[in-house]
Motif scaffolding. Structure first.
Motif, short mmCIF file in Angstrom:
data_model
loop_
_atom_site.label_atom_id
_atom_site.label_comp_id
_atom_site.label_asym_id
_atom_site.label_seq_id
_atom_site.Cartn_x
_atom_site.Cartn_y
_atom_site.Cartn_z
N ARG A 42 15.86 7.27 -25.31
CA ARG A 42 15.46 6.00 -24.41
C ARG A 42 13.75 5.76 -24.07
O ARG A 42 13.35 4.74 -24.31
CB ARG A 42 16.13 5.82 -23.16
CG ARG A 42 16.38 4.77 -22.33
CD ARG A 42 17.29 4.87 -21.21
NE ARG A 42 17.33 3.41 -20.70
CZ ARG A 42 18.81 3.06 -20.92
NH1 ARG A 42 19.61 3.75 -21.44
NH2 ARG A 42 19.28 1.79 -20.13
N VAL A 43 13.30 6.99 -23.53
CA VAL A 43 11.87 6.85 -23.46
C VAL A 43 10.90 6.80 -24.67
O VAL A 43 10.03 6.03 -24.75
CB VAL A 43 11.43 8.00 -22.53
CG1 VAL A 43 10.01 8.37 -22.37
CG2 VAL A 43 12.19 8.41 -21.29
N THR A 51 11.54 -1.41 -26.71
CA THR A 51 13.06 -1.60 -26.54
C THR A 51 13.80 -0.40 -26.15
O THR A 51 13.30 0.93 -26.45
CB THR A 51 13.78 -2.13 -27.69
OG1 THR A 51 15.11 -2.18 -27.54
CG2 THR A 51 13.61 -1.12 -28.92
N VAL A 52 14.80 -0.12 -25.40
CA VAL A 52 15.45 1.02 -25.21
C VAL A 52 16.62 1.14 -26.00
O VAL A 52 17.66 1.71 -25.72
CB VAL A 52 15.84 1.16 -23.64
CG1 VAL A 52 14.45 1.40 -23.08
CG2 VAL A 52 16.65 0.01 -22.93
N TYR A 86 7.22 1.72 -20.14
CA TYR A 86 8.77 2.02 -20.17
C TYR A 86 9.47 0.98 -19.33
O TYR A 86 10.49 0.43 -19.81
CB TYR A 86 9.12 3.51 -19.24
CG TYR A 86 10.54 3.65 -19.08
CD1 TYR A 86 11.54 3.98 -20.05
CD2 TYR A 86 10.92 3.69 -17.61
CE1 TYR A 86 12.93 4.17 -19.76
CE2 TYR A 86 12.26 3.70 -17.34
CZ TYR A 86 13.08 3.87 -18.25
OH TYR A 86 14.48 4.01 -18.06
N ALA A 87 9.03 0.31 -18.17
CA ALA A 87 9.51 -0.37 -17.44
C ALA A 87 9.76 -2.03 -18.01
O ALA A 87 10.48 -2.48 -18.27
CB ALA A 87 8.73 -0.69 -16.04
N ALA A 88 8.64 -2.13 -18.99
CA ALA A 88 8.39 -3.42 -19.72
C ALA A 88 9.50 -3.27 -20.68
O ALA A 88 10.26 -4.48 -21.12
CB ALA A 88 6.95 -3.67 -20.34
N ALA A 89 9.78 -2.22 -21.26
CA ALA A 89 10.56 -2.25 -22.61
C ALA A 89 12.20 -2.26 -21.82
O ALA A 89 13.00 -3.09 -22.53
CB ALA A 89 10.72 -0.62 -23.01
N GLU A 90 12.46 -1.55 -20.69
CA GLU A 90 13.72 -1.77 -20.02
C GLU A 90 13.93 -3.27 -19.89
O GLU A 90 15.07 -3.90 -19.82
CB GLU A 90 13.81 -0.88 -18.78
CG GLU A 90 14.03 0.46 -19.12
CD GLU A 90 15.48 0.88 -19.40
OE1 GLU A 90 16.42 0.16 -19.54
OE2 GLU A 90 15.71 2.21 -19.39
N GLU A 180 10.19 -5.19 -12.21
CA GLU A 180 9.79 -4.50 -10.78
C GLU A 180 10.93 -3.63 -10.40
O GLU A 180 10.52 -2.52 -9.78
CB GLU A 180 9.59 -5.88 -9.85
CG GLU A 180 8.56 -6.66 -10.01
CD GLU A 180 8.54 -7.49 -8.78
OE1 GLU A 180 9.58 -7.74 -8.06
OE2 GLU A 180 7.66 -8.33 -8.53
N ARG A 181 12.14 -3.79 -10.64
CA ARG A 181 13.10 -3.07 -10.35
C ARG A 181 13.05 -1.53 -10.85
O ARG A 181 13.21 -0.60 -10.28
CB ARG A 181 14.53 -3.74 -10.59
CG ARG A 181 15.84 -2.64 -10.44
CD ARG A 181 15.99 -2.28 -8.93
NE ARG A 181 16.29 -3.31 -8.00
CZ ARG A 181 17.43 -3.81 -8.07
NH1 ARG A 181 18.73 -3.20 -8.65
NH2 ARG A 181 17.91 -4.72 -7.32
N VAL A 182 12.98 -1.71 -12.23
CA VAL A 182 12.76 -0.48 -12.82
C VAL A 182 11.53 0.39 -12.50
O VAL A 182 11.74 1.71 -12.33
CB VAL A 182 12.58 -0.64 -14.52
CG1 VAL A 182 12.61 0.46 -15.35
CG2 VAL A 182 14.00 -1.32 -15.15
#
Length: 326
Positions: A42-43, A51-52, A86-90, A180-182
């Motif tokens: 995922r990372v 993308t994840v 990572y947050a942007a990809a999630e 933001e949440r991630v």
């Protein structure tokens, strides 16, 4: 843990499902649970491909549990900008899934309704449906709106403290809410036992990133004459005003930024204005090519590898192709 939790592991319901299952993260790592390998993947995919998504079959339980593992791993990495990437990809992956949900095109039917998602993010009182789209309270709009000329308040329908947005624009705002949440709470303060148990996995991720054999920068001025077929295809689609999926937009803009193009040059080359490519330009091009474009294998898996030629058979990354053709 069900399929909905697996698709949106950042939602409260997924977190509660993990808590109800009594899962102990340290035990997962010590047992080498499949969620650890999926968390690593995922990372890696987030930092390389934006993308994840995975190309393999994964059970909902493994997928849900891989999310907290990934959050710990990305907190342990010594990679600049890892949390933000990572947050942007999630968020990019969630954006594609949510677009399917809300457009009614998801196979098997929707599992999440727009009002439920707005409530999840505390936006149910901030967004209301209107005759021509939606109205968003101006404070929330300013917090979530991507950069770019098309999102500036002076170009928007502003009335009674709300801003008018289309359905597609609302989805972009929700993408930012997911991001933001991630990102909230990252990097984590990882307890020593878990950090020690995952240290070798984190170092494996770092080695995988550093060992990629594509160039990190180019001295020559960017030239479209050296573009690989996949980028030429995506560029043509962008110029034709095709509705590119998020992963295709990421591949195109991150490639153009990495070869040295500014956001203004990318707008001119693609024929897209700030509103159409605003999010990608802000998150990718404005970072000066920090984000690595997807590998050839990822491009193939996502359907963006088009018209490969003889040189394509000898390389593993679009930037390798570009370097060979310069």
């Amino acid at each position: 843990m069900d399929a909905s939790h697996a698709r949106y592991p950042f939602l409260d319901a997924a977190r509660e499902a993990v808590g109800a299952a009594g899962v102990d993260l340290l035990s997962l790592v010590q047992e080498d649970h499949p969620a650890v390998d999926r968390g690593r993947e995922r990372v890696e995919r987030a930092l390389v491909a934006g993308t994840v998504e995975t190309d393999r079959r994964v059970t909902p339980r493994v997928e849900v549990l891989s999310y907290p593992v990934a959050r710990v791993l990305v907190s342990l990495l010594e990679v600049p900008g890892a949390v933000e990437k990572y947050a942007a990809a999630e968020a990019a992956t969630a954006y594609e899934r949510l677009s399917e949900e809300f457009s009614g095109t998801r196979p098997g039917g929707a599992t999440l309704a727009l009002p439920d998602l707005l409530g999840e993010f505390g936006l149910d009182d901030e967004v209301r449906e209107a005759a021509d789209g939606y109205r968003v309270r101006v404070g929330t709009y300013l917090r979530l709106a991507p950069g770019g000329e098309g999102w500036a308040l002076v170009r928007r329908d502003l009335a009674s403290g709300t801003v008018g947005v289309t359905r597609a624009e609302l989805h972009e705002l929700l993408r930012r809410a997911v991001e933001e949440r991630v990102a909230a709470g990252l990097p984590l303060d990882v307890p020593d036992p878990i950090a020690s148990a995952l240290d070798s996995t984190a170092r494996d991720v770092e080695r995988a990133l550093s060992s990629r054999n594509y160039p990190r920068s180019f001295d020559a001025d960017p030239t479209s004459e050296a573009f690989p077929p996949c980028i030429e295809h995506l560029l043509a689609a962008a110029r034709d005003d095709d509705d590119l999926p998020a992963h295709s937009t990421f591949a195109l803009v991150s490639f153009l930024a990495r070869v040295g193009m500014s956001d203004e040059e990318i707008r001119a080359l693609t024929g897209r204005d700030g509103e159409a490519f605003g999010y990608a330009l802000e998150r990718l091009a404005s970072e000066g090519g920090t984000y690595a474009p997807p590998s050839c294998a990822t491009m193939q898996a996502l359907g963006d590898c088009v018209n490969p030629d003889d040189l394509c058979a000898t390389i593993s990354h679009p930037l390798e192709y570009y370097a060979e053709e310069l």
